[in-house]
Motif scaffolding. Structure first.
Motif, PDB file in Angstrom:
ATOM      1  N   GLY A 107     -24.110 -10.147   8.665  1.00  0.00           N
ATOM      2  CA  GLY A 107     -25.198 -10.155   9.643  1.00  0.00           C
ATOM      3  C   GLY A 107     -26.537  -9.904   8.973  1.00  0.00           C
ATOM      4  N   ALA A 108     -26.560  -8.956   8.036  1.00  0.00           N
ATOM      5  CA  ALA A 108     -27.809  -8.646   7.328  1.00  0.00           C
ATOM      6  C   ALA A 108     -28.247  -9.852   6.504  1.00  0.00           C
ATOM      7  N   GLY A 109     -27.257 -10.509   5.883  1.00  0.00           N
ATOM      8  CA  GLY A 109     -27.570 -11.701   5.081  1.00  0.00           C
ATOM      9  C   GLY A 109     -28.174 -12.799   5.936  1.00  0.00           C
ATOM     10  N   LEU A 110     -27.607 -12.993   7.125  1.00  0.00           N
ATOM     11  CA  LEU A 110     -28.133 -14.015   8.038  1.00  0.00           C
ATOM     12  C   LEU A 110     -29.542 -13.664   8.492  1.00  0.00           C
ATOM     13  N   MET A 111     -29.753 -12.366   8.734  1.00  0.00           N
ATOM     14  CA  MET A 111     -31.086 -11.923   9.179  1.00  0.00           C
ATOM     15  C   MET A 111     -32.114 -12.181   8.084  1.00  0.00           C
ATOM     16  N   VAL A 112     -31.720 -11.888   6.832  1.00  0.00           N
ATOM     17  CA  VAL A 112     -32.635 -12.132   5.710  1.00  0.00           C
ATOM     18  C   VAL A 112     -32.951 -13.627   5.629  1.00  0.00           C
ATOM     19  N   ARG A 113     -31.909 -14.436   5.780  1.00  0.00           N
ATOM     20  CA  ARG A 113     -32.111 -15.890   5.722  1.00  0.00           C
ATOM     21  C   ARG A 113     -33.063 -16.342   6.836  1.00  0.00           C
ATOM     22  N   ASP A 114     -32.842 -15.810   8.048  1.00  0.00           N
ATOM     23  CA  ASP A 114     -33.709 -16.177   9.182  1.00  0.00           C
ATOM     24  C   ASP A 114     -35.148 -15.718   8.942  1.00  0.00           C
ATOM     25  N   MET A 115     -35.276 -14.517   8.367  1.00  0.00           N
ATOM     26  CA  MET A 115     -36.632 -13.987   8.115  1.00  0.00           C
ATOM     27  C   MET A 115     -37.360 -14.845   7.075  1.00  0.00           C
ATOM     28  N   LEU A 116     -36.639 -15.260   6.050  1.00  0.00           N
ATOM     29  CA  LEU A 116     -37.258 -16.115   5.026  1.00  0.00           C
ATOM     30  C   LEU A 116     -37.706 -17.436   5.634  1.00  0.00           C
ATOM     31  N   ARG A 117     -36.839 -17.988   6.478  1.00  0.00           N
ATOM     32  CA  ARG A 117     -37.190 -19.266   7.127  1.00  0.00           C
ATOM     33  C   ARG A 117     -38.453 -19.098   7.972  1.00  0.00           C
ATOM     34  N   GLU A 118     -38.480 -18.027   8.772  1.00  0.00           N
ATOM     35  CA  GLU A 118     -39.629 -17.840   9.653  1.00  0.00           C
ATOM     36  C   GLU A 118     -40.890 -17.427   8.884  1.00  0.00           C
ATOM     37  N   SER A 119     -40.715 -16.796   7.732  1.00  0.00           N
ATOM     38  CA  SER A 119     -41.911 -16.468   6.934  1.00  0.00           C
ATOM     39  C   SER A 119     -42.509 -17.747   6.358  1.00  0.00           C
ATOM     40  N   ARG A 120     -41.647 -18.693   5.961  1.00  0.00           N
ATOM     41  CA  ARG A 120     -42.158 -19.995   5.483  1.00  0.00           C
ATOM     42  C   ARG A 120     -42.841 -20.740   6.639  1.00  0.00           C
ATOM     43  N   PHE A 121     -42.261 -20.603   7.822  1.00  0.00           N
ATOM     44  CA  PHE A 121     -42.847 -21.244   9.006  1.00  0.00           C
ATOM     45  C   PHE A 121     -44.215 -20.640   9.319  1.00  0.00           C
TER      46      PHE A 121
ATOM     47  N   LEU B 117     -34.912 -26.546  19.612  1.00  0.00           N
ATOM     48  CA  LEU B 117     -34.875 -25.367  18.734  1.00  0.00           C
ATOM     49  C   LEU B 117     -33.637 -24.520  19.018  1.00  0.00           C
ATOM     50  N   LEU B 118     -33.408 -24.256  20.303  1.00  0.00           N
ATOM     51  CA  LEU B 118     -32.270 -23.395  20.643  1.00  0.00           C
ATOM     52  C   LEU B 118     -30.943 -24.096  20.362  1.00  0.00           C
ATOM     53  N   ALA B 119     -30.907 -25.388  20.654  1.00  0.00           N
ATOM     54  CA  ALA B 119     -29.670 -26.126  20.384  1.00  0.00           C
ATOM     55  C   ALA B 119     -29.369 -26.119  18.889  1.00  0.00           C
ATOM     56  N   THR B 120     -30.411 -26.172  18.084  1.00  0.00           N
ATOM     57  CA  THR B 120     -30.226 -26.192  16.629  1.00  0.00           C
ATOM     58  C   THR B 120     -29.888 -24.803  16.098  1.00  0.00           C
ATOM     59  N   ALA B 121     -30.583 -23.804  16.643  1.00  0.00           N
ATOM     60  CA  ALA B 121     -30.362 -22.431  16.155  1.00  0.00           C
ATOM     61  C   ALA B 121     -29.012 -21.889  16.611  1.00  0.00           C
ATOM     62  N   GLY B 122     -28.519 -22.367  17.738  1.00  0.00           N
ATOM     63  CA  GLY B 122     -27.247 -21.856  18.245  1.00  0.00           C
ATOM     64  C   GLY B 122     -27.455 -20.720  19.225  1.00  0.00           C
ATOM     65  N   SER B 123     -28.306 -19.769  18.855  1.00  0.00           N
ATOM     66  CA  SER B 123     -28.568 -18.659  19.773  1.00  0.00           C
ATOM     67  C   SER B 123     -30.047 -18.311  19.708  1.00  0.00           C
ATOM     68  N   SER B 124     -30.539 -17.777  20.804  1.00  0.00           N
ATOM     69  CA  SER B 124     -31.965 -17.430  20.854  1.00  0.00           C
ATOM     70  C   SER B 124     -32.272 -16.284  19.896  1.00  0.00           C
ATOM     71  N   LYS B 125     -31.266 -15.418  19.664  1.00  0.00           N
ATOM     72  CA  LYS B 125     -31.476 -14.245  18.813  1.00  0.00           C
ATOM     73  C   LYS B 125     -31.857 -14.646  17.390  1.00  0.00           C
ATOM     74  N   SER B 126     -31.221 -15.693  16.891  1.00  0.00           N
ATOM     75  CA  SER B 126     -31.493 -16.071  15.497  1.00  0.00           C
ATOM     76  C   SER B 126     -32.792 -16.856  15.365  1.00  0.00           C
ATOM     77  N   LEU B 127     -33.440 -17.139  16.499  1.00  0.00           N
ATOM     78  CA  LEU B 127     -34.722 -17.853  16.439  1.00  0.00           C
ATOM     79  C   LEU B 127     -35.891 -16.931  16.789  1.00  0.00           C
ATOM     80  N   TRP B 128     -35.882 -16.394  18.013  1.00  0.00           N
ATOM     81  CA  TRP B 128     -37.054 -15.650  18.487  1.00  0.00           C
ATOM     82  C   TRP B 128     -37.199 -14.291  17.809  1.00  0.00           C
ATOM     83  N   LEU B 129     -36.074 -13.633  17.561  1.00  0.00           N
ATOM     84  CA  LEU B 129     -36.170 -12.302  16.934  1.00  0.00           C
ATOM     85  C   LEU B 129     -36.823 -12.383  15.554  1.00  0.00           C
TER      86      LEU B 129
END
Lengths: 433, 239
Positions: free
Chosen positions: A16-30, A181-193
Motif C-alpha cells: 500500500g505504501a509503495g502504491l501511495m508513493v507511486r501515486d504521489m510521484l505521478r501526481e507530482s509530475r502532473f 479518470l476514475l475508470a482508469t484509476a480504478g478507485s477515487s482514493k488512488s486519484l483524488w487523495l
C-alpha cells in the motif's frame, strides 16, 4: 514462525505504501505541468518570504530601538543623578528603562506587541499611571493587523489551499474527464487523495521553508520551529478536510468556490469578529485612562490632605516605617513618595480588574478560537512567539516587580534620613527583562 | 462459459428517470457488440453501469462473471474505456497524456510502445510532442484510442468512438477494432452510427427508450446488413 495474518498485514501495508508513493510521484509530475497550481504555489512561497522579511525587519527595528534606549538610559540617568544632593531628588529625576525584548520567534507573530506597550521609562513616582500612559508604537497595526507569518498561515494559506483544491473534481467534471479518470484509476482514493495531498504538501513546504530559514537565522529553538510546523500542518489539514467535504458536492466550480470563500469569510472574519464582540460584552474592561486618571487624582488630592492622613494610610501597607513616619517639614520626600504609593494603592482594585478582565478575555478568546481555525492558529503562533496577551501582561508584572525593587532600595534611605552617598547609587536595581 | 460482459435484466435510473428497463445481453470473448440507439436511448448509461458509475435499480451487471457492485476496482481494471468526447489534458502532449493515464492505471509501458500505438491510430509523428489543445477533435480521439490500446485490457468499452474522425480515419478505426477483437479483446461499443456498427460489429443490439428491442448478428462470415438494421432503427425511432 511468523503468523500468516501478520505477514499479510506487513506485506499489504508495504505494498500500500509503495502504491501511495507511486501515486504521489505521478501526481507530482502532473502538478509540475499545472500552471494554475504552480502560480498559487509560487505566490505562497513569495508571500511567505515577504511575511518573514517584514517580521524580521520589525523585530530588528525593535531590537535596535531597545539597544539605543539601553545606551541612552544609562547616560540619561547618570546625567540626572549628577547634580542631585539627596535621595528624594535622585529617585525623582532618575528614569529607568524597562522593556520586553522580542523573542527569537517574534518575527513570525508580532501579535500583541502592536497593541500593548513593550517598553517604558519609569521612575519612583506612582507607577500605574506610567504604565498606562505609554503609547503603543504601532497602534494602527493593532487595528488592521500586520502581514506576518501568523497572519499568512492563519488567513491567507487557507485561501490559497481553497484555490488549489476547490475544483479538483469539478474541473474534471466540466472537462468531461471525470469518468475516464476514475475508470482508469480504478478507485477515487488512488486519484483524488494523492492529487490533493501533493498540493497540500507542496503548499506546506513552500510556506514552511522561509519560516525555517528565518527561524534558523533568528536563533529560534528547534522545539518552537517544530511546534510552529505542526500548527501550520494542522491548519492546512483542517482546511483540506473542509474543502474535501464541500467539493464532494456535485456542483459547478464557481458554486464550490463561492461556498468555500463564504465559509472562509465566516471562519476567518465573521466568527472571530462576533466572538470578539461577545467577549467584550461579557468581560467589560476598564480603560487604561481610567486607571491613569484615578491615580493622578489621588496623587493631586494628597497635596491638600493632612499629611497624617496620608502617612497613616501608607503605614497600613508599610508598618515597618512606623517609627520613621513623622512629617515635620512642609515638604518631605518620604511624604511625597508615600502619597505616590497611595495613588497606586487607590488604583489597585481597578488595575486588578483590568488585569483579570484581560486574562478572562484572553481565556475566552482561547475557547472561541476552537470555532475558528484562523483565530486558533494566530493565537498558537503568538504563544510560541511570546507575543500573546499573557506574555504582555507578564511584562507589565515585571515592570511592577522592578518598581517595587526601586521602592525597596529608596525607602530605607528616605525614611531613615540617610545621608546621600553617590557611591550607593551603584546598587540601584537594574531592570532585567 | 463465462461472458466477459453481461447485463441481466438491467434497469437503471438517473435523477429519478428510468433510462434502462430490464435489458439483458452478454458479450462473448473476442466479440464486438454494438448497442445502437438514438439520443437518450440509454447507451452511454449502459457503459457507465459496467464501470460502476451507475448502480442498477434492478437486475445485475457482471464483468468476467463477477458482479460489478461487489468489486468495482476489479471491473475497472479489466476495462479500457473510451468516452464520447475524448477529454484528455489539453495542456499536455500526447506522450504526456499517455504517460499520465497509464501511470494512473498502474501500467508500465515502454516509450517505444507509445509510438507503436500512436502509429496504429495514425496520429502524425510531428503532433505527438505538441499539446493537445492544438489538436483537432479527431486527433484527440486518436490519442484516446491509443491510450485504450496501450491499456491492453481484455475488455474495451467505446462510447461513440468514431465521433470527430474523418471517413478515412473511421475506416482505419473499424479495421483496428476488428484486429483487436481478432486478438481476443471483448468490445462493447455504443453508437448511433448504423453503418459503422454494421461494419464492425459481430452483433448489433437495438436500444430504444431503455429497452433492447432488436438484435442482428453477422452470419456466414458476412457483415450485418446495413439496410435491414437501418430500416429497423428508423422504424423503431419513428414509432
Amino acid at each position: 514462525m511468523v503468523d500468516t495474518g501478520l505477514r499479510c498485514r506487513i506485506f499489504c501495508s508495504a505494498e500500500g505504501a509503495g502504491l501511495m508513493v507511486r501515486d504521489m510521484l505521478r501526481e507530482s509530475r502532473f502538478l509540475v505541468k499545472d500552471r494554475g497550481a504552480l502560480f498559487w504555489l509560487l505566490l505562497a512561497f513569495i508571500l511567505s518570504i515577504i511575511s518573514v522579511a517584514f517580521g524580521i525587519a520589525e523585530v530588528r527595528d525593535q531590537q535596535r530601538t531597545i539597544a539605543e534606549l539601553v545606551q541612552e538610559d544609562r547616560a540619561d540617568r547618570a546625567n540626572a543623578l549628577e547634580g542631585q544632593e539627596d535621595w528624594g531628588g535622585a529617585a525623582y529625576y532618575a528614569f529607568h528603562l524597562t522593556y520586553a525584548p522580542p523573542s527569537e520567534f517574534a518575527f513570525a507573530a508580532l501579535g500583541q506587541r502592536d497593541s500593548s506597550p513593550w517598553k517604558h521609562r519609569v521612575r519612583m513616582l506612582a507607577l500605574e499611571g506610567q504604565i498606562h500612559e505609554a503609547d503603543t508604537r504601532n497602534a494602527d497595526f493593532g487595528l488592521v493587523g500586520r502581514f506576518d507569518f501568523a497572519f499568512l498561515a492563519a488567513s491567507v494559506a487557507p485561501l490559497l489551499l481553497i484555490l488549489l483544491l476547490y475544483d479538483l473534481r469539478a474541473a474534471e467534471r466540466t472537462a468531461r474527464r471525470h469518468d475516464l479518470l476514475l475508470a482508469t484509476a480504478g478507485s477515487s482514493k488512488s486519484l483524488w487523495l494523492p492529487r490533493a495531498l501533493i498540493r497540500v504538501m507542496a503548499l506546506f513546504f513552500l510556506l514552511l521553508i522561509p519560516l525555517w530559514v528565518a527561524s534558523a537565522v533568528e536563533g529560534a529553538s528547534l522545539g518552537v520551529m517544530i511546534q510552529a510546523s505542526v500548527v501550520l500542518l494542522g491548519t492546512l489539514l483542517i482546511w483540506w478536510l473542509i474543502i474535501e467535504l464541500i467539493s464532494r458536492i456535485d456542483a459547478s466550480s464557481s458554486v464550490l468556490l463561492t461556498a468555500l470563500v463564504g465559509l472562509w469569510l465566516a471562519l476567518a472574519i465573521v466568527i472571530p469578529a462576533l466572538s470578539k464582540a461577545a467577549i467584550e460584552t461579557r468581560q467589560p474592561l476598564p480603560k487604561g485612562g481610567e486607571i491613569l486618571l484615578l491615580q493622578r487624582e489621588t496623587v493631586n488630592d494628597a497635596w491638600d490632605m493632612p499629611k497624617e492622613a496620608t502617612m497613616s494610610a501608607f503605614l497600613e501597607e508599610h508598618p515597618e516605617w512606623n517609627a520613621h513616619a513623622t512629617i515635620e517639614q512642609p515638604f518631605e520626600w518620604k511624604w511625597y513618595y508615600a502619597f505616590q504609593q497611595l495613588g497606586d494603592m487607590k488604583a489597585e482594585p481597578l488595575v486588578a480588574q483590568y488585569r483579570s478582565a484581560r486574562l478572562a478575555r484572553d481565556h475566552e478568546a482561547g475557547v472561541f478560537a476552537f470555532l475558528s481555525p484562523t483565530s486558533f492558529v494566530e493565537r498558537s503562533f503568538e504563544k510560541l512567539a511570546g507575543t500573546d496577551a499573557a506574555s504582555m501582561i507578564a511584562y507589565e508584572e515585571s515592570v511592577r516587580d522592578f518598581h517595587a525593587q526601586l521602592r525597596a532600595f529608596h525607602y530605607p534611605k528616605l525614611f531613615k534620613d540617610e545621608p546621600f552617598d553617590r557611591d550607593l547609587l551603584e546598587g540601584l536595581p537594574a531592570y532585567d527583562p | 462459459m463465462t461472458s466477459p460482459l453481461e447485463a441481466r435484466s438491467l434497469s437503471l435510473n438517473r435523477e429519478g428517470n428510468a433510462v434502462l428497463n430490464g435489458v439483458s445481453f452478454a458479450v462473448a470473448e473476442g466479440e464486438v457488440f454494438a448497442l445502437l440507439g438514438g439520443n437518450g436511448a440509454g447507451k452511454s448509461s449502459t457503459l457507465l453501469a459496467f464501470l460502476g458509475f451507475l448502480e442498477p435499480s434492478g437486475g445485475e451487471i457482471l464483468v468476467n462473471g463477477k458482479s460489478v457492485a461487489d468489486d468495482i476496482a476489479a471491473a475497472r481494471s479489466a476495462i479500457a474505456y473510451l468516452p464520447e468526447a475524448a477529454a484528455l489534458y489539453g495542456h499536455m502532449t500526447a506522450y504526456e497524456n499517455l504517460n499520465y493515464f497509464l501511470d494512473l492505471a498502474g501500467k508500465s509501458v515502454k516509450k517505444a510502445d507509445y509510438d507503436d500505438a500512436l502509429n496504429r491510430v495514425a496520429l502524425p509523428r510531428e503532433a505527438r510532442s505538441r499539446r493537445l489543445q492544438s489538436y483537432s477533435k479527431g486527433m484527440r480521439q486518436k490519442t484516446a484510442i491509443a491510450l485504450a490500446l496501450l491499456r491492453e485490457t481484455p475488455i474495451l468499452l467505446l462510447d461513440e468512438p468514431t465521433s470527430g474522425l474523418d471517413p478515412v480515419a473511421i475506416d482505419e478505426f473499424h479495421d483496428l477494432v476488428k484486429d483487436l477483437a481478432g486478438a481476443g479483446q471483448t468490445i462493447l461499443m455504443v453508437t448511433h452510427d448504423v453503418y459503422g456498427a454494421c461494419q464492425v460489429a459481430d452483433r448489433v443490439g437495438l436500444l430504444r427508450r431503455g429497452q433492447l428491442v432488436g438484435s442482428f448478428a453477422a452470419e456466414n462470415g458476412e457483415r450485418i446488413d446495413t439496410e435491414t438494421v437501418h430500416a429497423a432503427f428508423a422504424e423503431r425511432e419513428t414509432t
